[in-house]
Design a protein around this motif. Structure first.
Motif, PDB file in Angstrom:
ATOM      1  N   LYS A   1       0.878   1.382 -13.325  1.00 22.51           N
ATOM      2  CA  LYS A   1       1.154   2.495 -12.217  1.00 22.51           C
ATOM      3  C   LYS A   1      -0.371   2.607 -11.618  1.00 22.51           C
ATOM      4  CE  LYS A   1       2.785   6.293 -13.531  1.00 22.51           C
ATOM      5  NZ  LYS A   1       3.506   7.580 -14.076  1.00 22.51           N
ATOM      6  N   SER A   2      -0.232   3.081 -10.322  1.00 22.53           N
ATOM      7  CA  SER A   2      -1.673   3.179  -9.542  1.00 22.53           C
ATOM      8  C   SER A   2      -2.134   4.439  -9.801  1.00 22.53           C
ATOM      9  CB  SER A   2      -1.023   3.044  -8.096  1.00 22.53           C
ATOM     10  OG  SER A   2      -0.609   2.013  -7.797  1.00 22.53           O
ATOM     11  N   ASN A   3      -3.373   4.735  -9.752  1.00 19.60           N
ATOM     12  CA  ASN A   3      -4.200   6.008  -9.993  1.00 19.60           C
ATOM     13  C   ASN A   3      -4.329   6.794  -8.581  1.00 19.60           C
ATOM     14  OD1 ASN A   3      -4.052   5.931 -12.829  1.00 19.60           O
ATOM     15  ND2 ASN A   3      -6.273   5.075 -12.804  1.00 19.60           N
ATOM     16  N   VAL A   4      -4.292   8.059  -8.737  1.00 20.39           N
ATOM     17  CA  VAL A   4      -4.716   8.586  -7.419  1.00 20.39           C
ATOM     18  C   VAL A   4      -6.107   8.958  -7.493  1.00 20.39           C
ATOM     19  CG1 VAL A   4      -4.516  10.830  -6.221  1.00 20.39           C
ATOM     20  CG2 VAL A   4      -2.490   9.730  -7.198  1.00 20.39           C
ATOM     21  N   ILE A   5      -7.146   8.535  -6.786  1.00 18.09           N
ATOM     22  CA  ILE A   5      -8.448   8.671  -6.604  1.00 18.09           C
ATOM     23  C   ILE A   5      -9.087   9.365  -5.404  1.00 18.09           C
ATOM     24  CG2 ILE A   5     -10.604   7.302  -6.395  1.00 18.09           C
ATOM     25  CD1 ILE A   5      -8.904   5.096  -7.588  1.00 18.09           C
TER      26      ILE A   5
ATOM     27  N   SER B   1       3.080   1.852  -4.828  1.00 13.17           N
ATOM     28  CA  SER B   1       1.751   1.424  -4.120  1.00 13.17           C
ATOM     29  C   SER B   1       1.235   0.182  -4.786  1.00 13.17           C
ATOM     30  CB  SER B   1       1.033   2.495  -4.464  1.00 13.17           C
ATOM     31  OG  SER B   1      -0.245   2.247  -3.684  1.00 13.17           O
ATOM     32  N   ASP B   2       0.912  -0.817  -3.672  1.00 12.04           N
ATOM     33  CA  ASP B   2       0.439  -1.977  -4.276  1.00 12.04           C
ATOM     34  C   ASP B   2      -1.303  -1.817  -4.447  1.00 12.04           C
ATOM     35  OD1 ASP B   2      -0.081  -4.573  -4.707  1.00 12.04           O
ATOM     36  OD2 ASP B   2       0.008  -5.000  -2.763  1.00 12.04           O
ATOM     37  N   GLY B   3      -1.536  -0.955  -5.251  1.00 15.90           N
ATOM     38  CA  GLY B   3      -3.113  -0.519  -5.471  1.00 15.90           C
ATOM     39  C   GLY B   3      -3.229   0.759  -5.488  1.00 15.90           C
ATOM     40  N   SER B   4      -4.627   1.164  -5.757  1.00 13.82           N
ATOM     41  CA  SER B   4      -5.131   2.761  -5.915  1.00 13.82           C
ATOM     42  C   SER B   4      -4.258   3.551  -4.655  1.00 13.82           C
ATOM     43  CB  SER B   4      -6.593   2.796  -6.005  1.00 13.82           C
ATOM     44  OG  SER B   4      -6.792   1.867  -7.017  1.00 13.82           O
ATOM     45  N   ILE B   5      -4.120   4.820  -4.957  1.00 11.71           N
ATOM     46  CA  ILE B   5      -3.501   5.858  -3.954  1.00 11.71           C
ATOM     47  C   ILE B   5      -5.007   6.489  -3.866  1.00 11.71           C
ATOM     48  CG2 ILE B   5      -2.228   7.661  -3.651  1.00 11.71           C
ATOM     49  CD1 ILE B   5      -0.331   6.319  -5.610  1.00 11.71           C
ATOM     50  N   TRP B   6      -5.446   6.579  -2.662  1.00 12.14           N
ATOM     51  CA  TRP B   6      -6.717   6.953  -2.082  1.00 12.14           C
ATOM     52  C   TRP B   6      -6.434   8.601  -1.450  1.00 12.14           C
ATOM     53  CZ3 TRP B   6     -10.280   5.168   2.353  1.00 12.14           C
ATOM     54  CH2 TRP B   6     -11.455   5.993   2.713  1.00 12.14           C
TER      55      TRP B   6
END
Length: 179
Positions: free
Chosen positions: A3-7, A105-110
């Motif tokens: 799972k992608s993190n929200v940063i 998402s293919d990576g972090s969520i900014w």
């Protein structure tokens, strides 16, 4: 699948502001840093970008080229606007949007900003990590990173660093509650 993190990756003044009252970020200019201050490495890990409408409008003023082209980009707005080749405007509930993006998402969520959106994300405990870049300037007034009414939350310091005169602080949200 991870799972992608929200940063929340953002620069702020020593007195806690992310922009001047009119949204300008000119105070970020002329700060002694190192290279791109880690932006390239961070951005290469981002799959999805989320921002508020006011932040989107400020981004458009800063450059002729949309800086997040090639990334999936959502602009949260209560006003209906037509999506374009770069962004999707949405008023989807934050919980369902973030839940869906964490799967897709293919990576972090900014979470780019702004302050009111940060407050909403914290109210719903949707920020996993903070990556703060403290700019050694006092701007006196402006848009605070954490507006009045932001709910209490506990974070754990995971990394510190120095890039020239800029202090870098990374935190992750503690999962055992807030306050």
């Amino acid at each position: 699948m991870k799972k992608s993190n929200v940063i929340l990756y953002i620069a702020l003044s020593l007195d806690g502001f992310i922009a001047r009252p009119d949204g300008a970020v000119d105070w970020l200019d002329g700060v002694e840093g190192e290279g791109d201050n880690g932006y390239g490495e961070f951005y290469s890990q981002v799959g999805t970008v989320i921002m508020g409408r006011k932040t989107y409008e400020e981004v458009l003023k800063l450059t002729d080229e949309f800086p997040y082209a090639g990334k999936t980009c959502y602009v949260l707005s209560r006003q209906t606007q037509k999506s374009n080749s770069h962004v999707t405007f949405t008023d989807e509930e934050l919980e369902s949007l973030v839940s869906r993006l964490k799967k897709d998402s293919d990576g972090s969520i900014w979470l780019v900003g702004g302050g009111q959106l940060v407050k909403q994300f914290l109210e719903k405990r949707l920020i996993d990590e903070l990556e703060l870049y403290i700019i050694p300037k006092l701007i006196g007034e402006g848009i605070p990173l954490f507006p009045e009414g932001t709910p209490p939350a506990d974070f754990e310091l995971t990394e510190t660093g120095q890039l020239g005169q800029i202090a870098k602080l990374k935190y992750k949200l503690k999962t055992n509650g807030a306050g």
